[in-house]
Design a protein around this motif. Sequence first.
Motif, PDB file in Angstrom:
ATOM      1  N   ASP A   1      -4.115  -3.358  -0.622  1.00  0.00           N
ATOM      2  CA  ASP A   1      -3.110  -4.404  -0.435  1.00  0.00           C
ATOM      3  C   ASP A   1      -3.685  -5.795  -0.605  1.00  0.00           C
ATOM      4  O   ASP A   1      -4.555  -6.196   0.186  1.00  0.00           O
ATOM      5  CB  ASP A   1      -2.577  -4.326   1.006  1.00  0.00           C
TER       6      ASP A   1
ATOM      7  N   ASP B   1      -6.719   5.902   0.519  1.00  0.00           N
ATOM      8  CA  ASP B   1      -5.885   4.852   1.100  1.00  0.00           C
ATOM      9  C   ASP B   1      -6.849   3.814   1.667  1.00  0.00           C
ATOM     10  O   ASP B   1      -7.420   3.997   2.738  1.00  0.00           O
ATOM     11  CB  ASP B   1      -4.986   5.421   2.206  1.00  0.00           C
TER      12      ASP B   1
ATOM     13  N   ALA C   1       0.826  -1.212   0.000  1.00  0.00           N
ATOM     14  CA  ALA C   1       0.000   0.000   0.000  1.00  0.00           C
ATOM     15  C   ALA C   1       0.863   1.267   0.000  1.00  0.00           C
ATOM     16  O   ALA C   1       0.437   2.310  -0.501  1.00  0.00           O
ATOM     17  CB  ALA C   1      -0.946  -0.002   1.189  1.00  0.00           C
ATOM     18  N   THR C   2       2.073   1.186   0.555  1.00  0.00           N
ATOM     19  CA  THR C   2       2.940   2.365   0.517  1.00  0.00           C
ATOM     20  C   THR C   2       3.206   2.751  -0.939  1.00  0.00           C
ATOM     21  O   THR C   2       3.052   3.911  -1.331  1.00  0.00           O
ATOM     22  CB  THR C   2       4.278   2.085   1.240  1.00  0.00           C
TER      23      THR C   2
ATOM     24  N   HIS D   1      -1.906  -8.299   0.084  1.00  0.00           N
ATOM     25  CA  HIS D   1      -1.313  -9.107   1.158  1.00  0.00           C
ATOM     26  C   HIS D   1      -1.979  -8.875   2.514  1.00  0.00           C
ATOM     27  O   HIS D   1      -1.590  -9.524   3.485  1.00  0.00           O
ATOM     28  CB  HIS D   1       0.212  -8.941   1.236  1.00  0.00           C
ATOM     29  N   LYS D   2      -2.939  -7.985   2.569  1.00  0.00           N
ATOM     30  CA  LYS D   2      -3.657  -7.816   3.853  1.00  0.00           C
ATOM     31  C   LYS D   2      -4.898  -8.718   3.852  1.00  0.00           C
ATOM     32  O   LYS D   2      -4.772  -9.927   3.953  1.00  0.00           O
ATOM     33  CB  LYS D   2      -3.967  -6.337   4.079  1.00  0.00           C
TER      34      LYS D   2
HETATM   35  C1  LIG Z   1      -4.314   2.245   6.101  1.00  0.00           C
HETATM   36  C2  LIG Z   1      -2.956   1.749   5.688  1.00  0.00           C
HETATM   37  N1  LIG Z   1      -2.284   2.349   4.695  1.00  0.00           N
HETATM   38  C3  LIG Z   1      -1.072   1.930   4.293  1.00  0.00           C
HETATM   39  C4  LIG Z   1      -0.449   0.866   4.890  1.00  0.00           C
HETATM   40  C5  LIG Z   1       0.933   0.453   4.411  1.00  0.00           C
HETATM   41  O1  LIG Z   1       0.873  -0.779   3.750  1.00  0.00           O
HETATM   42  P1  LIG Z   1       2.173  -1.593   3.282  1.00  0.00           P
HETATM   43  O2  LIG Z   1       2.832  -2.057   4.521  1.00  0.00           O
HETATM   44  O3  LIG Z   1       1.609  -2.698   2.461  1.00  0.00           O
HETATM   45  O4  LIG Z   1       3.042  -0.674   2.475  1.00  0.00           O
HETATM   46  C6  LIG Z   1      -1.100   0.193   5.935  1.00  0.00           C
HETATM   47  C7  LIG Z   1      -0.454  -0.925   6.634  1.00  0.00           C
HETATM   48  O5  LIG Z   1      -0.943  -1.418   7.637  1.00  0.00           O
HETATM   49  C8  LIG Z   1      -2.394   0.632   6.325  1.00  0.00           C
HETATM   50  O6  LIG Z   1      -3.076   0.011   7.301  1.00  0.00           O
END
Ligand SMILES: Cc1ncc(COP(=O)(O)O)c(C=O)c1O
Length: 449
Positions: free
Chosen positions: A282, A253, A136-137, A284-285
């Motif tokens: 994501d 997001d 997600a980043t 992977h979540k």
């Molecule tokens: C709302 C939200 N945004 C972004 C992220 C970042 O995700 P990643 O670790 O896959 O880059 C997270 C991770 O928990 C998240 O909960």
Amino acid sequence: MHNELLADAARRASEYLDSVAERRVWPDADAVAGLAAAGGPLPYEPADPMEVLAQLDRIGTPATVSTQGGRYFGFVTGSTQPAALAANWMVSAWDQNAAMRVMSPAAAAFEDIALEWLRDALGLPSGIAGAVVTGATMANFTGLAAARHALLERAGWDVENDGLFGAPPLTVVVGEEVHVSLVKALGMLGLGRRRVVRVPVDGQGRMRADALPPLDSRTIVCIQAGNVNTGAFDPAAEICRAAQEAGAWVHVDGAFGLFAAMSPQYRHLTGPFAAADSWACDGHKWPNVGYDCGLAFVRDPQALRATMAMVAAYLPEGAKREPCHYTPEMSRRARGVELWAVLRGMGRRGMAELIERTCGHARRFADGLRAEGFEVLNDVVINQVLVSFGSAERTMEVMARVQQAGVCWCGETKWQGRVAMRISVSSWVTTAEDVEASLASIVRAAHLK
Ligand SMILES: Cc1ncc(COP(=O)(O)O)c(C=O)c1O
């Protein structure tokens, strides 16, 4: 050679998965200390791959965190679905580079299909562009890069060629509860971590639409579908309406929360987010695709392509979508194949069941903890639970005991000034029995004097 090696890898991996339910959820100190055995000076002599694998298993396996079991509730961490694990092995054996169609027609085709299936399952508009990235980043980075391009292009500025020096300024609006990874993405894009305008939030962490600053056509508004602590959803309908009237860009997001759309029961939470301009989430979540798998979607495909495309004589243009023209990376693992395998394996019914089952487990945690007299700090709208055991010190003490007991693993957070233990139910593996065993362990730890 490879037959024997891969059979050994499959045997060791299967044994690992068979043992995961009995393992401590977090490794003990000796196992972690034992990781040092993997180091020392880089050996001069090569080693037999069978021996390399045996060493990896001997040193690494005891020090793993058992996220493949059903009692890991830290961060927002799922488990890898069997179809994804098997597809991952297959993809590794194929050794495909997913940068371009000519490098791997298979990787490109599976990625196209997976993105389209997912777009549909998330209730996002048709005709949008998608990108498979690492998390997600990077998905936030990708969506925001497209936003930066589009808003500056409208202002007559070519940011990809001329950079941000001397560019018309953009305003980025975020909620007070913005995820840190989005702020990091803003920094990487030259939009500034500190330059953001922060909008106050309510008691669940939702951006207050009534507190939005004036918006214009050089504003990016970043909203959340699923707060990492509470799981709460920003009021997307009001915010998107205000943004559209002003010509602003809305980026979502939705790292995990956007997947609530996969269940008819929870889809009302995500529906209004479809009016945004870009989305990050994501695989992977919540979908349990395994690491790593991030997804970015952008309403205007041209905005994404313009910011990510590369031109070189040896890079074919092609009539079809070339993945590397939509992603920050060029060479990439074919992670779209694992996403395809998961979506194909679950089908719509499986997706809905995963979301509903994990949300049900989260509600059971909340009810069970409240029944024992502990304070649940959030409205449990999806799969996230925040619990306090009293003072900050007491909560930390209970959490340390829970982690030490090893039945389950939950992490800490600070929620609007209060220390809390976070329970995130994100794994397809978690059963009602896992929840009861974990609840019992937490309650035991909390009642110890
Ligand atoms: C709302 C939200 N945004 C972004 C992220 C970042 O995700 P990643 O670790 O896959 O880059 C997270 C991770 O928990 C998240 O909960």
